[in-house]
Design an enzyme around this catalytic site. Structure first.
Site, mmCIF file in Angstrom:
data_model
loop_
_atom_site.group_PDB
_atom_site.id
_atom_site.type_symbol
_atom_site.label_atom_id
_atom_site.label_comp_id
_atom_site.label_asym_id
_atom_site.label_seq_id
_atom_site.Cartn_x
_atom_site.Cartn_y
_atom_site.Cartn_z
ATOM 1 N N TYR A 57 6.741 7.985 10.391
ATOM 2 C CA TYR A 57 7.658 8.935 9.755
ATOM 3 C C TYR A 57 8.564 9.564 10.802
ATOM 4 O O TYR A 57 8.148 9.758 11.948
ATOM 5 C CB TYR A 57 6.859 10.040 9.073
ATOM 6 N N HIS A 111 12.757 13.569 0.466
ATOM 7 C CA HIS A 111 11.710 12.743 -0.159
ATOM 8 C C HIS A 111 10.952 11.956 0.918
ATOM 9 O O HIS A 111 11.510 11.058 1.555
ATOM 10 C CB HIS A 111 12.290 11.770 -1.199
ATOM 11 N N VAL A 112 9.688 12.288 1.079
ATOM 12 C CA VAL A 112 8.852 11.657 2.111
ATOM 13 C C VAL A 112 8.953 10.141 2.044
ATOM 14 O O VAL A 112 8.840 9.552 0.970
ATOM 15 C CB VAL A 112 7.375 12.091 1.940
ATOM 16 N N HIS A 113 9.220 9.531 3.179
ATOM 17 C CA HIS A 113 9.306 8.072 3.211
ATOM 18 C C HIS A 113 8.725 7.524 4.497
ATOM 19 O O HIS A 113 9.011 8.007 5.576
ATOM 20 C CB HIS A 113 10.751 7.597 3.018
ATOM 21 N N LEU A 114 7.901 6.486 4.339
ATOM 22 C CA LEU A 114 7.269 5.808 5.468
ATOM 23 C C LEU A 114 8.158 4.653 5.910
ATOM 24 O O LEU A 114 8.492 3.778 5.115
ATOM 25 C CB LEU A 114 5.895 5.271 5.039
#
Length: 343
Positions: free
Chosen positions: A251, A259-262
DNA sequence: GTTCTAGAAC
DNA sequence: GTTCTAGAAC
């Protein structure tokens, strides 16, 4: 795929090969030539992840195995990367891990054709759905066995453009809902290709649940994050170049996009979209936080904290992530990176 | 996040 | 002169 060896630093025996995702138990015995009774015959269990360039070490014996100056502890498991030192027992019998490109074994025709057969869906979870779409840009050019018309641009349906919803930072929320962008989805997450990939392979794994950033993560999200990482690993399993490229999953400490994104990104950084220092440093400095580190932090502290001053990492000089050589400009860096590309 | 471009660096 | 970066605008 790179080959992993465990190298005895005092050169007491030949390097021991660790095969990708195969557990190996080591300790006192002929392979290590360790005769010290403090060392169990089954002192450690090792497992290499050759795609991602680290091994996991589980201490099985009662006496301490160390990684650098830290005790692993019986039953505990840690990762060891190149640059770190593993001591089999009592801060003795030092080892390094080494990953080298495998040039010796050319791939068989069968292996080469396997990845293009995308018919088999992604294995592990029952309700997972592999979407019919080439997984990457790099091989599209030669691989496109495409019978469908080229993708048309459809304007986002949400016409109620409140100011925040239309803002560029909300772009991922739009992309993840667009079936044309989706490469994989299941009940918890969706994977899309990064719109501006910074390497030959660059995917984003996003949860359907709206989690704004790392700051919003709590213990209850641990399982979700583990699932995201598993899905990221699955992307590698169906990636035709996973055997010859290294990948990292992680991350951005302070992402621009909401918006959390890997990020699942290959380490060639061979892409015209990689254009400036911020791009480079966001993937090659502390600004990039390994998925496993985020999960560990969450399990340990119940939240994720980003070190103060991490944003300064973006301004660091351009340094090659492989040989650490500093490069004066982005074009020079790109020229240099070519020297590390697999042949 | 990207694009655009003024002006610094060469 | 050209190349490249960094900051503003989106």
């Amino acid at each position: 795929m790179p080959v992993c060896s465990l190298v005895s630093e005092d050169d007491s025996h030949k390097p021991i090969q660790l095969h990708h995702q195969q557990s190996v138990t080591l300790g006192r015995g002929p392979e290590t030539k360790i005769k010290d009774k403090k060392c169990s015959r089954e002192q450690v269990e090792l497992r290499a992840d050759c795609n991602r360039g680290f091994i996991t070490v589980k201490q099985l014996g009662v006496n301490p195995t160390n990684v650098d100056n830290v005790v692993v502890g019986k039953g505990n498991q840690v990762t060891v990367k190149p640059g770190q030192r593993l001591y089999m027992v009592n801060q003795q019998y030092p080892y390094r891990v080494r990953f080298t490109e495998d040039t010796s074994t050319p791939r068989s025709a069968a292996e080469l054709s396997k990845p293009s057969k995308r018919a088999h869906r992604m294995s592990s979870e029952g309700n997972a759905e592999k979407i019919k779409s080439p997984a990457n840009t790099a091989s599209d050019h030669h691989k496109m066995s495409d019978d469908s018309p080229p993708p048309k641009k459809i304007p986002p349906s949400g016409s109620d453009k409140s100011e925040s919803a239309g803002h560029w930072s909300q772009g991922l929320k739009v992309s993840m809902q667009d079936p044309k962008m989706q490469v994989y989805k299941d009940d918890r997450v969706v994977v899309i290709k990064d719109k501006y990939p910074k390497a030959r392979y660059h995917w984003l794994v996003l949860p359907w649940d709206s989690i704004s950033s790392l700051k919003a993560l709590r213990s209850e999200h641990v399982e979700l994050l583990k699932h995201m990482q598993r899905v990221g690993d699955q992307m590698l399993q169906q990636c035709p170049d996973a055997h010859k490229l290294r990948f990292r999953l992680g991350y951005h400490a302070i992402p621009s996009m909401s918006h959390v994104h890997l990020h699942v990104i290959s380490q060639d950084f061979d892409s015209p979209c990689l254009k400036n220092k911020k791009h480079w440093n966001s993937f090659t400095t502390d600004y990039f936080v390994e998925s496993q580190d985020v999960i560990a932090m969450l399990e340990h502290d119940g939240k994720v904290t980003v070190k103060e001053g991490t944003s300064e990492s973006l301004k660091l000089p351009l340094r090659c992530h492989l040989c650490r050589k500093e490069q004066p400009t982005i074009p020079k860096l790109k020229e240099h990176l070519k020297t590390h590309l697999p042949s």
